[in-house]
Design an enzyme around this catalytic site. Structure first.
Site, PDB file in Angstrom:
ATOM      1  N   GLU A 178      16.291  19.082   7.488  1.00  0.00           N
ATOM      2  CA  GLU A 178      17.644  18.675   7.893  1.00  0.00           C
ATOM      3  C   GLU A 178      17.634  17.746   9.103  1.00  0.00           C
ATOM      4  OE1 GLU A 178      20.345  21.892   8.924  1.00  0.00           O
ATOM      5  OE2 GLU A 178      21.975  20.510   9.326  1.00  0.00           O
ATOM      6  N   LYS A 220      18.475  17.910   3.535  1.00  0.00           N
ATOM      7  CA  LYS A 220      19.852  18.224   3.956  1.00  0.00           C
ATOM      8  C   LYS A 220      20.293  17.184   4.986  1.00  0.00           C
ATOM      9  CE  LYS A 220      22.648  21.854   6.072  1.00  0.00           C
ATOM     10  NZ  LYS A 220      22.928  23.280   6.166  1.00  0.00           N
TER      11      LYS A 220
HETATM   12  C1  5MM Z   1      25.653  26.888  10.280  1.00  0.00           C
HETATM   13  O1  5MM Z   1      25.137  26.203  11.388  1.00  0.00           O
HETATM   14  C2  5MM Z   1      23.744  25.878  11.340  1.00  0.00           C
HETATM   15  C3  5MM Z   1      23.044  26.298  12.592  1.00  0.00           C
HETATM   16  O2  5MM Z   1      23.531  25.528  13.650  1.00  0.00           O
HETATM   17  P1  5MM Z   1      23.178  25.894  15.180  1.00  0.00           P
HETATM   18  O3  5MM Z   1      21.717  25.896  15.312  1.00  0.00           O
HETATM   19  O4  5MM Z   1      23.875  24.814  15.949  1.00  0.00           O
HETATM   20  O5  5MM Z   1      23.781  27.232  15.439  1.00  0.00           O
HETATM   21  C4  5MM Z   1      23.597  24.348  11.099  1.00  0.00           C
HETATM   22  O6  5MM Z   1      22.275  23.939  11.069  1.00  0.00           O
HETATM   23  C5  5MM Z   1      24.238  24.049   9.800  1.00  0.00           C
HETATM   24  O7  5MM Z   1      23.475  24.649   8.763  1.00  0.00           O
HETATM   25  C6  5MM Z   1      24.332  22.569   9.546  1.00  0.00           C
HETATM   26  O8  5MM Z   1      24.758  21.872  10.693  1.00  0.00           O
HETATM   27  C7  5MM Z   1      25.328  22.357   8.430  1.00  0.00           C
HETATM   28  O9  5MM Z   1      26.523  22.986   8.803  1.00  0.00           O
HETATM   29  P2  5MM Z   1      27.835  22.118   8.776  1.00  0.00           P
HETATM   30  O10 5MM Z   1      28.892  22.997   9.426  1.00  0.00           O
HETATM   31  O11 5MM Z   1      27.544  20.873   9.540  1.00  0.00           O
HETATM   32  O12 5MM Z   1      28.088  21.890   7.297  1.00  0.00           O
END
Ligand code: 5MM
Length: 341
Positions: A178, A220
């Site tokens: 990602e 991702k």
């Molecule tokens: C769900 O949040 C994931 C973990 O984020 P942190 O390390 O900031 O707590 C994050 O990696 C998430 O899987 C991705 O950003 C995709 O989530 P979104 O909300 O952007 O679809």
């Protein structure tokens, strides 16, 4: 089963027509932020109870094939006493785990960040595997400004992402790679396209250097969109055209599926943009979702920490998953937003 067979079986189970991934791997500071917005304190029990609720959503597996969990969740139990990873697997959904340890300032690169967590990763993965995880996720972030991301940050982040992916594959764990170019800022869609292209080129060169097998990983990425503070809002068709143009230039056809992150788009935007991409001519890879906020926001709003809202919370998540399931094959339309709402 050989490591290759394990990896292929996981890819086959996660990449399914009409389905995508639920990202429920918010780290402690992030889930605290999400809970604060709905007036809920982020205690271990509240996190367990919320995650137990959403992961028990009836028929979620119609549209969700994988769920990314946070380390704490992997060790927690559902309301019925079953380990949450087991509950998920019993519903026919593959459990995965976020394995990075978060982002930190990158030395000698003002404004840039680097994701950490490689130390001891192989050993940690063994433990996660015993707890039921079959895939992993690692997120790198890139901030857009006039001076960032620097070439140093792009190279350093690509290197750790590739090392993570190689370690995962050696353990029979499918890596989700990602690299997220953030939506924050007032940059144009063209600037996002330029940065995303550079980042993805570097990431795939690094993956190749580390002998990561493209057939056994998932990407991702962010979609190519203007910054949140930019004056122009791009249509789904524009986002789709720009995103596909950049992905076709950078992502090998051997990668089975691209599962986009939502990155701060509204739930409706994220669904409409994915749908527009799936309306274009067929691409070499499947185009799906791995949304956190865009799947969970309506569910969190419905829940508000009150157990009496359980049914509405699950209904809100199921609905968003269903709409994204439709977007997976270009069958979503904005009119569907009002059906059963
Ligand atoms: C769900 O949040 C994931 C973990 O984020 P942190 O390390 O900031 O707590 C994050 O990696 C998430 O899987 C991705 O950003 C995709 O989530 P979104 O909300 O952007 O679809």
């Amino acid at each position: 089963m050989s490591v290759e067979d394990q990896l292929q079986a996981t890819v086959d189970a996660v990449v399914q027509k009409g389905k995508g991934i639920l990202a429920a791997d918010e780290s402690s500071p992030t889930i605290a932020k999400r809970f604060k917005a709905i007036g809920v304190e982020s205690t271990e029990e509240n996190r367990r109870s919320y995650r137990s609720l959403i992961l028990s959503t009836p028929r979620l597996s119609e549209f969700i094939s994988g769920v990314i969990l946070f380390e704490e969740t992997l060790g927690q139990h559902a309301d019925n006493g079953m380990p949450l990873s087991e509950l998920v697997a019993q519903h026919g959904i593959v459990p995965g785990i976020k394995v990075d340890k978060g982002k930190f300032a990158l030395a000698n690169a003002p404004g840039d960040e680097i994701t950490e967590g490689l130390d001891g990763l192989a050993q940690r993965l063994e433990g996660y595997k015993n707890q039921g995880a079959r895939f992993a996720k690692w997120r790198d972030v890139y901030n857009i400004s006039n001076a960032t991301p620097s070439q140093l940050a792009i190279e350093a982040n690509a290197e750790v992402l590739a090392r993570y992916a190689a370690i995962c594959q050696a353990q029979g764990i499918v890596p989700i790679v990602e690299p997220e170019v953030l939506i924050d800022g007032d940059h144009s869609i063209d600037r996002c396209a330029e940065v995303t292209e550079t980042v993805l080129h570097e990431v795939f060169h690094a993956l190749h250097r580390h002998h990561v097998v493209p057939e056994h990983m998932l990407l991702k990425p962010n979609m190519v969109i203007p910054g949140k503070a930019h004056s122009h809002k791009a249509s789904p068709e524009e986002v789709a055209a720009q995103t596909i143009r950049i992905l076709r230039r950078t992502v090998p056809a051997a990668v089975p599926c691209i599962n986009f992150l939502s990155g701060g788009q509204t739930p409706q935007e994220a669904t409409a943009n994915l749908n527009a991409m799936n309306c274009l001519v067929p691409q070499p890879w499947e185009l799906s979702f791995s949304y956190g906020r865009a799947l969970q926001e309506p569910a969190l709003q419905a829940w508000k920490g009150d157990a009496t809202n359980a049914e509405n919370t699950q209904a809100a998540l199921y609905r968003r998953a269903m709409l994204n399931g439709a977007a997976r094959s270009g069958k979503y339309s904005p009119e569907m937003e009002s059906i059963g709402a």
